[in-house]
Design a protein around this motif. Structure first.
Motif, PDB file in Angstrom:
ATOM      1  N   ASN A 108       0.539   5.913  -9.422  1.00  0.00           N
ATOM      2  CA  ASN A 108       1.115   6.578  -8.246  1.00  0.00           C
ATOM      3  C   ASN A 108       2.370   5.881  -7.758  1.00  0.00           C
ATOM      4  O   ASN A 108       3.281   6.519  -7.229  1.00  0.00           O
ATOM      5  CB  ASN A 108       0.082   6.652  -7.118  1.00  0.00           C
ATOM      6  N   LEU A 109       2.433   4.566  -7.925  1.00  0.00           N
ATOM      7  CA  LEU A 109       3.612   3.821  -7.501  1.00  0.00           C
ATOM      8  C   LEU A 109       4.841   4.272  -8.292  1.00  0.00           C
ATOM      9  O   LEU A 109       5.934   4.439  -7.724  1.00  0.00           O
ATOM     10  CB  LEU A 109       3.370   2.329  -7.680  1.00  0.00           C
ATOM     11  N   VAL A 110       4.681   4.489  -9.572  1.00  0.00           N
ATOM     12  CA  VAL A 110       5.783   4.984 -10.408  1.00  0.00           C
ATOM     13  C   VAL A 110       6.210   6.377  -9.965  1.00  0.00           C
ATOM     14  O   VAL A 110       7.407   6.685  -9.896  1.00  0.00           O
ATOM     15  CB  VAL A 110       5.377   4.980 -11.894  1.00  0.00           C
ATOM     16  N   LYS A 111       5.238   7.214  -9.637  1.00  0.00           N
ATOM     17  CA  LYS A 111       5.550   8.567  -9.168  1.00  0.00           C
ATOM     18  C   LYS A 111       6.320   8.526  -7.848  1.00  0.00           C
ATOM     19  O   LYS A 111       7.267   9.287  -7.650  1.00  0.00           O
ATOM     20  CB  LYS A 111       4.262   9.378  -9.007  1.00  0.00           C
ATOM     21  N   VAL A 112       5.897   7.649  -6.942  1.00  0.00           N
ATOM     22  CA  VAL A 112       6.572   7.518  -5.659  1.00  0.00           C
ATOM     23  C   VAL A 112       8.007   7.042  -5.856  1.00  0.00           C
ATOM     24  O   VAL A 112       8.944   7.570  -5.249  1.00  0.00           O
ATOM     25  CB  VAL A 112       5.801   6.549  -4.730  1.00  0.00           C
ATOM     26  N   LYS A 113       8.180   6.063  -6.716  1.00  0.00           N
ATOM     27  CA  LYS A 113       9.530   5.566  -6.989  1.00  0.00           C
ATOM     28  C   LYS A 113      10.434   6.682  -7.492  1.00  0.00           C
ATOM     29  O   LYS A 113      11.569   6.839  -7.026  1.00  0.00           O
ATOM     30  CB  LYS A 113       9.481   4.430  -8.010  1.00  0.00           C
ATOM     31  N   GLY A 168       0.820  -1.207   0.000  1.00  0.00           N
ATOM     32  CA  GLY A 168       0.000   0.000   0.000  1.00  0.00           C
ATOM     33  C   GLY A 168       0.851   1.252   0.000  1.00  0.00           C
ATOM     34  O   GLY A 168       0.528   2.246   0.657  1.00  0.00           O
ATOM     35  N   ALA A 169       1.944   1.215  -0.782  1.00  0.00           N
ATOM     36  CA  ALA A 169       2.963   2.270  -0.707  1.00  0.00           C
ATOM     37  C   ALA A 169       2.700   3.449  -1.625  1.00  0.00           C
ATOM     38  O   ALA A 169       3.435   4.439  -1.582  1.00  0.00           O
ATOM     39  CB  ALA A 169       4.333   1.673  -1.034  1.00  0.00           C
ATOM     40  N   ALA A 170       1.672   3.382  -2.448  1.00  0.00           N
ATOM     41  CA  ALA A 170       1.472   4.419  -3.459  1.00  0.00           C
ATOM     42  C   ALA A 170       0.888   5.709  -2.901  1.00  0.00           C
ATOM     43  O   ALA A 170       0.915   6.745  -3.577  1.00  0.00           O
ATOM     44  CB  ALA A 170       0.573   3.894  -4.583  1.00  0.00           C
ATOM     45  N   SER A 171       0.362   5.669  -1.683  1.00  0.00           N
ATOM     46  CA  SER A 171      -0.265   6.871  -1.122  1.00  0.00           C
ATOM     47  C   SER A 171      -0.433   6.705   0.384  1.00  0.00           C
ATOM     48  O   SER A 171      -0.134   5.646   0.946  1.00  0.00           O
ATOM     49  CB  SER A 171      -1.641   7.125  -1.769  1.00  0.00           C
ATOM     50  N   GLY A 172      -0.905   7.758   1.038  1.00  0.00           N
ATOM     51  CA  GLY A 172      -1.278   7.687   2.446  1.00  0.00           C
ATOM     52  C   GLY A 172      -0.144   7.286   3.370  1.00  0.00           C
ATOM     53  O   GLY A 172       1.010   7.678   3.185  1.00  0.00           O
ATOM     54  N   LEU A 173      -0.478   6.486   4.372  1.00  0.00           N
ATOM     55  CA  LEU A 173       0.507   6.084   5.373  1.00  0.00           C
ATOM     56  C   LEU A 173       1.609   5.217   4.771  1.00  0.00           C
ATOM     57  O   LEU A 173       2.754   5.266   5.216  1.00  0.00           O
ATOM     58  CB  LEU A 173      -0.185   5.347   6.518  1.00  0.00           C
ATOM     59  N   GLY A 174       1.282   4.421   3.766  1.00  0.00           N
ATOM     60  CA  GLY A 174       2.302   3.613   3.117  1.00  0.00           C
ATOM     61  C   GLY A 174       3.371   4.470   2.473  1.00  0.00           C
ATOM     62  O   GLY A 174       4.570   4.171   2.575  1.00  0.00           O
ATOM     63  N   TYR A 175       2.946   5.534   1.811  1.00  0.00           N
ATOM     64  CA  TYR A 175       3.907   6.459   1.218  1.00  0.00           C
ATOM     65  C   TYR A 175       4.742   7.138   2.298  1.00  0.00           C
ATOM     66  O   TYR A 175       5.970   7.228   2.188  1.00  0.00           O
ATOM     67  CB  TYR A 175       3.178   7.518   0.393  1.00  0.00           C
ATOM     68  N   GLU A 176       4.087   7.625   3.345  1.00  0.00           N
ATOM     69  CA  GLU A 176       4.809   8.330   4.413  1.00  0.00           C
ATOM     70  C   GLU A 176       5.827   7.409   5.097  1.00  0.00           C
ATOM     71  O   GLU A 176       6.943   7.836   5.426  1.00  0.00           O
ATOM     72  CB  GLU A 176       3.817   8.868   5.452  1.00  0.00           C
ATOM     73  N   LEU A 177       5.468   6.169   5.306  1.00  0.00           N
ATOM     74  CA  LEU A 177       6.398   5.219   5.909  1.00  0.00           C
ATOM     75  C   LEU A 177       7.554   4.915   4.959  1.00  0.00           C
ATOM     76  O   LEU A 177       8.701   4.730   5.392  1.00  0.00           O
ATOM     77  CB  LEU A 177       5.660   3.939   6.287  1.00  0.00           C
ATOM     78  N   SER A 178       7.277   4.881   3.667  1.00  0.00           N
ATOM     79  CA  SER A 178       8.339   4.665   2.685  1.00  0.00           C
ATOM     80  C   SER A 178       9.342   5.809   2.693  1.00  0.00           C
ATOM     81  O   SER A 178      10.560   5.592   2.561  1.00  0.00           O
ATOM     82  CB  SER A 178       7.728   4.512   1.286  1.00  0.00           C
TER      83      SER A 178
END
Length: 260
Positions: free
Chosen positions: A38-43, A9-19
């Motif tokens: 969103n996952l590509v954007k986060v990467k 759940g890393a693409a947004s929200g708490l998953g992104y913040e924890l990443s």
């Protein structure tokens, strides 16, 4: 030696913040989500800022045996931190909500999370170290009318996390259940097709602060992490009420919060 963290759940929200917090601490990342865009954007954002190695896996975690698929793709990688964050909510009476959506939730919150934990834990035990953070919720501490399966699944995650945390004492591995209250993430907008936002916002938390609280608790090996004094109070309040009374209060809150 670089350590590796796996976050669902890393693409947004708490998953992104924890990443972000993991990247700041120089972890290489394996980021899993169904949202490829969103996952590509986060990467891209995390790699540009922190220069860590990032692998993305686009997976529907509500499907059977997806945990095996994930481990097969990263079988040569040793996982030092596992964060089981992916999840979603569903509002409505149990008799009136869609079974397929409920089945997906149960697979995601319970079966996939438990299976992925079991698979990753095997490698952690072999090397005698590791940290696991499971996303539970303040909802875990009482029944939740109008979100019955969500509340029940989070109660499972809390109980499961506490049990295996005890089993793992002395192994070098810790398990933390993060139990936030309402948090300002995309979660709120997908709970109900007829609801775009919470109407009760006085206890709405900042996702970056919740993530930091949970991350620090995980690093310390704390078993249960409840961010916010008011949420801590709410978590113990059902002990002083009858279960029927606690359930009725949650029902009133849900009615107030969701109904048009």
């Amino acid at each position: 030696m670089t350590k590796t963290a796996l976050v669902t759940g890393a693409a947004s929200g708490l998953g992104y913040e924890l990443s972000v917090l993991l990247a700041k601490d120089n972890y290489d990342l394996i980021l899993v989500d169904i949202d490829e865009t969103n996952l590509v954007k986060v990467k891209s954002a995390l790699h540009d800022t922190y220069k860590c190695q990032i692998t993305i896996l686009v997976k529907d975690l509500s499907k059977p045996n997806v945990a095996n698929d994930i481990l097969n793709e990263i079988k040569s990688v040793s996982i030092d931190v596992l964060i089981n964050n992916a999840g979603f909510g569903l509002f409505g009476t149990f008799s009136g909500t869609d079974w397929q959506r409920e089945s997906d939730m149960l697979h995601l919150h319970i079966l996939t999370t438990t299976h992925l934990t079991k698979l990753v834990l095997d490698g952690m035990l072999q090397k005698g170290s590791g940290k696991i953070l499971n996303m539970s919720s303040l909802a875990a501490f009482q029944p939740g009318p109008l979100m019955s399966i969500y509340y029940a699944s989070k109660a499972y995650m809390l109980s499961f996390s506490e049990a295996i945390a005890n089993e793992l004492i002395g192994t070098g591995i810790t398990v933390t259940a993060l139990c936030p209250g309402p948090t300002s993430t995309e979660f709120q907008s997908v709970v109900s097709e007829n609801t775009v936002d919470n109407k009760i916002r006085f206890n709405m938390a900042c996702p970056s602060k919740v993530a930091l609280y949970g991350y620090n608790a995980m690093k310390k090996g704390k078993t249960v992490a409840i961010p916010g004094k008011f949420n801590k109070f709410l978590s113990v309040l059902p002990r002083f009420l009858t279960r029927n009374r606690a359930t009725a209060i949650v029902r009133k809150i849900q009615d107030k919060n969701r109904n048009e």
